[in-house]
Write a protein that holds these residues in place. Structure first.
Motif, PDB file in Angstrom:
ATOM      1  N   GLY A  32       0.838  -1.185   0.000  1.00 42.85           N
ATOM      2  CA  GLY A  32       0.000   0.000   0.000  1.00 42.85           C
ATOM      3  C   GLY A  32       0.876   1.239   0.000  1.00 42.85           C
ATOM      4  O   GLY A  32       2.100   1.149  -0.167  1.00 42.85           O
ATOM      5  N   PRO A  33       0.284   2.407   0.223  1.00 37.39           N
ATOM      6  CA  PRO A  33       1.049   3.661   0.143  1.00 37.39           C
ATOM      7  C   PRO A  33       2.176   3.773   1.165  1.00 37.39           C
ATOM      8  O   PRO A  33       3.238   4.324   0.851  1.00 37.39           O
ATOM      9  CB  PRO A  33      -0.016   4.738   0.369  1.00 37.39           C
ATOM     10  N   VAL A  34       1.969   3.274   2.369  1.00 39.61           N
ATOM     11  CA  VAL A  34       3.010   3.370   3.392  1.00 39.61           C
ATOM     12  C   VAL A  34       4.193   2.476   3.027  1.00 39.61           C
ATOM     13  O   VAL A  34       5.362   2.894   3.110  1.00 39.61           O
ATOM     14  CB  VAL A  34       2.454   2.990   4.781  1.00 39.61           C
ATOM     15  N   ILE A  35       3.898   1.260   2.600  1.00 43.36           N
ATOM     16  CA  ILE A  35       4.971   0.346   2.209  1.00 43.36           C
ATOM     17  C   ILE A  35       5.697   0.856   0.966  1.00 43.36           C
ATOM     18  O   ILE A  35       6.931   0.784   0.880  1.00 43.36           O
ATOM     19  CB  ILE A  35       4.418  -1.075   1.984  1.00 43.36           C
ATOM     20  N   GLN A  36       4.956   1.406   0.015  1.00 37.82           N
ATOM     21  CA  GLN A  36       5.591   1.944  -1.181  1.00 37.82           C
ATOM     22  C   GLN A  36       6.528   3.099  -0.840  1.00 37.82           C
ATOM     23  O   GLN A  36       7.608   3.233  -1.437  1.00 37.82           O
ATOM     24  CB  GLN A  36       4.529   2.414  -2.176  1.00 37.82           C
ATOM     25  N   LYS A  37       6.139   3.900   0.125  1.00 41.57           N
ATOM     26  CA  LYS A  37       6.992   5.010   0.545  1.00 41.57           C
ATOM     27  C   LYS A  37       8.299   4.488   1.120  1.00 41.57           C
ATOM     28  O   LYS A  37       9.379   5.048   0.866  1.00 41.57           O
ATOM     29  CB  LYS A  37       6.256   5.875   1.570  1.00 41.57           C
ATOM     30  N   ILE A  38       8.217   3.411   1.883  1.00 40.12           N
ATOM     31  CA  ILE A  38       9.430   2.796   2.441  1.00 40.12           C
ATOM     32  C   ILE A  38      10.300   2.237   1.320  1.00 40.12           C
ATOM     33  O   ILE A  38      11.520   2.442   1.289  1.00 40.12           O
ATOM     34  CB  ILE A  38       9.056   1.686   3.442  1.00 40.12           C
ATOM     35  N   LYS A  39       9.668   1.557   0.368  1.00 39.88           N
ATOM     36  CA  LYS A  39      10.418   0.954  -0.740  1.00 39.88           C
ATOM     37  C   LYS A  39      11.038   1.996  -1.666  1.00 39.88           C
ATOM     38  O   LYS A  39      12.057   1.725  -2.316  1.00 39.88           O
ATOM     39  CB  LYS A  39       9.493   0.035  -1.538  1.00 39.88           C
ATOM     40  N   ASN A  40      10.450   3.170  -1.725  1.00 43.04           N
ATOM     41  CA  ASN A  40      10.939   4.214  -2.629  1.00 43.04           C
ATOM     42  C   ASN A  40      12.105   5.016  -2.047  1.00 43.04           C
ATOM     43  O   ASN A  40      12.637   5.903  -2.730  1.00 43.04           O
ATOM     44  CB  ASN A  40       9.806   5.166  -2.995  1.00 43.04           C
ATOM     45  N   ARG A  41      12.514   4.720  -0.838  1.00 35.47           N
ATOM     46  CA  ARG A  41      13.675   5.406  -0.282  1.00 35.47           C
ATOM     47  C   ARG A  41      14.923   5.043  -1.096  1.00 35.47           C
ATOM     48  O   ARG A  41      15.088   3.908  -1.511  1.00 35.47           O
ATOM     49  CB  ARG A  41      13.861   5.035   1.193  1.00 35.47           C
ATOM     50  N   LYS A  42      15.792   6.019  -1.271  1.00 37.50           N
ATOM     51  CA  LYS A  42      16.927   5.844  -2.160  1.00 37.50           C
ATOM     52  C   LYS A  42      18.228   5.584  -1.415  1.00 37.50           C
ATOM     53  O   LYS A  42      18.434   6.096  -0.305  1.00 37.50           O
ATOM     54  CB  LYS A  42      17.104   7.090  -3.039  1.00 37.50           C
ATOM     55  N   GLU A  56      21.309   4.680   0.683  1.00 38.10           N
ATOM     56  CA  GLU A  56      21.482   4.241   2.066  1.00 38.10           C
ATOM     57  C   GLU A  56      20.224   4.450   2.909  1.00 38.10           C
ATOM     58  O   GLU A  56      20.090   3.870   3.978  1.00 38.10           O
ATOM     59  CB  GLU A  56      22.659   4.988   2.709  1.00 38.10           C
ATOM     60  N   LYS A  57      19.308   5.280   2.420  1.00 38.35           N
ATOM     61  CA  LYS A  57      18.082   5.541   3.171  1.00 38.35           C
ATOM     62  C   LYS A  57      16.996   4.500   2.909  1.00 38.35           C
ATOM     63  O   LYS A  57      15.935   4.543   3.523  1.00 38.35           O
ATOM     64  CB  LYS A  57      17.552   6.937   2.828  1.00 38.35           C
ATOM     65  N   ARG A  58      17.266   3.592   1.971  1.00 42.06           N
ATOM     66  CA  ARG A  58      16.274   2.555   1.676  1.00 42.06           C
ATOM     67  C   ARG A  58      16.325   1.470   2.755  1.00 42.06           C
ATOM     68  O   ARG A  58      16.833   0.362   2.566  1.00 42.06           O
ATOM     69  CB  ARG A  58      16.510   1.947   0.298  1.00 42.06           C
ATOM     70  N   LYS A  59      15.815   1.849   3.893  1.00 38.05           N
ATOM     71  CA  LYS A  59      15.816   0.965   5.058  1.00 38.05           C
ATOM     72  C   LYS A  59      14.515   1.112   5.826  1.00 38.05           C
ATOM     73  O   LYS A  59      13.833   2.139   5.731  1.00 38.05           O
ATOM     74  CB  LYS A  59      16.995   1.295   5.989  1.00 38.05           C
ATOM     75  N   LEU A  60      14.188   0.088   6.565  1.00 40.30           N
ATOM     76  CA  LEU A  60      13.077   0.140   7.496  1.00 40.30           C
ATOM     77  C   LEU A  60      13.581   0.804   8.772  1.00 40.30           C
ATOM     78  O   LEU A  60      14.594   0.389   9.340  1.00 40.30           O
ATOM     79  CB  LEU A  60      12.592  -1.279   7.793  1.00 40.30           C
ATOM     80  N   VAL A  61      12.910   1.856   9.223  1.00 38.91           N
ATOM     81  CA  VAL A  61      13.343   2.594  10.410  1.00 38.91           C
ATOM     82  C   VAL A  61      12.532   2.097  11.603  1.00 38.91           C
ATOM     83  O   VAL A  61      11.303   2.241  11.634  1.00 38.91           O
ATOM     84  CB  VAL A  61      13.158   4.114  10.221  1.00 38.91           C
ATOM     85  N   VAL A  62      13.221   1.524  12.572  1.00 41.97           N
ATOM     86  CA  VAL A  62      12.537   0.823  13.660  1.00 41.97           C
ATOM     87  C   VAL A  62      13.047   1.281  15.021  1.00 41.97           C
ATOM     88  O   VAL A  62      14.255   1.312  15.271  1.00 41.97           O
ATOM     89  CB  VAL A  62      12.726  -0.705  13.541  1.00 41.97           C
ATOM     90  N   GLY A  63      12.118   1.625  15.909  1.00 45.07           N
ATOM     91  CA  GLY A  63      12.457   1.944  17.282  1.00 45.07           C
ATOM     92  C   GLY A  63      12.592   0.678  18.094  1.00 45.07           C
ATOM     93  O   GLY A  63      11.702  -0.177  18.091  1.00 45.07           O
ATOM     94  N   VAL A  64      13.725   0.548  18.783  1.00 44.72           N
ATOM     95  CA  VAL A  64      14.015  -0.659  19.554  1.00 44.72           C
ATOM     96  C   VAL A  64      14.655  -0.284  20.886  1.00 44.72           C
ATOM     97  O   VAL A  64      14.966   0.878  21.144  1.00 44.72           O
ATOM     98  CB  VAL A  64      14.969  -1.602  18.784  1.00 44.72           C
ATOM     99  N   ASP A  65      14.875  -1.298  21.706  1.00 44.66           N
ATOM    100  CA  ASP A  65      15.666  -1.136  22.921  1.00 44.66           C
ATOM    101  C   ASP A  65      17.067  -1.622  22.620  1.00 44.66           C
ATOM    102  O   ASP A  65      17.270  -2.469  21.745  1.00 44.66           O
ATOM    103  CB  ASP A  65      15.060  -1.953  24.064  1.00 44.66           C
TER     104      ASP A  65
END
Length: 345
Positions: free
Chosen positions: A76-86, A88-97
């Motif tokens: 969908g649009p959110v996933i496409q936005k993630i996939k369209n990152r160019k 070194e920025k083409r990554k999933l950004v995740v908050g973790v401990d």
């Protein structure tokens, strides 16, 4: 280094590690790291913006762990936005401990990179592999307990995978996946302590919790209702759970209340402390995302279905690797129930 963390004599070493973790957060070479928001529906929840009574819709909330969307593999649009990152920025950004032993932590014995490891981290890599085709295409951001919801709402992360309990207060602010782990609140105290559990032995005792955590809001509600002794001091709150263990080692508090799964890992770090009594709540961890990220929620739910089915490299394998030593070889009590998808939009 790990052995130096054990015992009351390891306070200095533990404090050093906490400082070192903060330094590492500012200068990681591979994974950029930057620094949330309870027993039943209708409780009072504490967030980074203050104490908010769970009213109206939240008071009518039943089974918050079921308030999620049905699985789908569609982009969908959110996933496409993630996939369209160019680049070194083409990554999933995740908050973790990065300091919860066996969940999300930096192993000081893993070499110069001290990369993140643990049960939550395995799940993050699985999500990244499914969405981006590369398990390592992740930018980790270390998020304190009380900043998990603000980080999602501000768009600083795509999701948070950080032992985050699904509850009625939080589903007003963020969207959750189906549960991926079952746990409950427990008491951690020195083995020599007269504290026997979540009971009258906490009278006059100082209890530490993480700010914005399920533990704190549960204690706060129980103190108001009289289910917790009036003389129990719950004023000590810290940004992260590991800080509570340090406070306990320093003698600044008498007990810690946190998720049993996390408390077991803390007991593994210091053999002079132990879990006291049984879990007094039933809670479920979920992956948290933005409220309107419907396609991402559905995709994560599909990934979780497949992850649980994969006995060789999925949920069971990760449990055996990271958690069986502290929670026991039988994973059944930690397995979430069969998911239900009651949210329609």
């Amino acid at each position: 280094m790990r052995s130096s963390l054990r015992g009351w004599g390891g306070v200095t070493a533990m404090a050093f590690v906490c400082v070192l973790v903060a330094i590492l957060a500012l200068c990681l070479p591979k994974s950029a790291v930057t620094p949330d928001s309870t027993r039943t529906a209708g409780s009072t929840a504490t967030t980074s913006t203050g104490t908010a009574t769970t009213g109206s819709a939240a008071e009518e909330c039943d089974d918050p762990e079921k308030q999620t969307l049905s699985p789908s593999s569609a982009d969908g649009p959110v996933i496409q936005k993630i996939k369209n990152r160019k680049g070194e920025k083409r990554k999933l950004v995740v908050g973790v401990d990065q300091n919860s032993y066996r969940w999300g932590y930096r192993n000081p014995n893993s070499g110069e990179t001290a990369e993140l490891e643990g049960f939550d981290i395995d799940l993050v890599h699985r999500i990244a592999e499914d969405i981006l085709g590369d398990a390592k295409a992740v930018q980790f951001k270390a998020i304190p307990t009380d900043q998990r919801i603000p980080a999602i709402q501000a768009g600083r992360v795509d999701m948070v995978v950080r032992t985050m309990t699904i509850n009625c207060a939080r589903i007003e602010d963020v969207a959750f996946s189906a549960p991926y782990f079952k746990t409950g609140q427990q008491v951690l105290a020195p083995k020599s302590s007269p504290v026997t559990g979540y009971d009258d032995t906490l009278a006059g005792k100082r209890v530490c919790t993480a700010a914005g955590s399920t533990a704190y809001s549960t204690l706060e509600a129980d103190k108001r209702s009289g289910d917790l002794p009036a003389t129990t001091d719950i004023s000590t709150t810290v940004p992260n759970q590991l800080d509570c263990l340090v406070r306990l080692q320093l003698g600044e508090v008498d007990a810690v209340v946190t998720d049993g799964a996390l408390a077991a890992s803390q007991a593994a770090q210091d053999p002079t402390v132990q879990l006291k009594g049984d879990a007094f709540t039933a809670e479920y961890y979920g992956v948290a995302m933005k409220k309107d990220a419907d396609d991402l929620v559905r995709r994560v739910n599909q990934i979780l279905v497949d992850y649980r089915k994969d006995t060789a490299n999925g949920w069971q394998a990760s449990y055996r690797k990271w958690l069986s030593a502290t929670l026991g070889k039988d994973a059944k009590k930690s397995e979430p129930p069969a998911p239900e998808y009651l949210r329609t939009g």
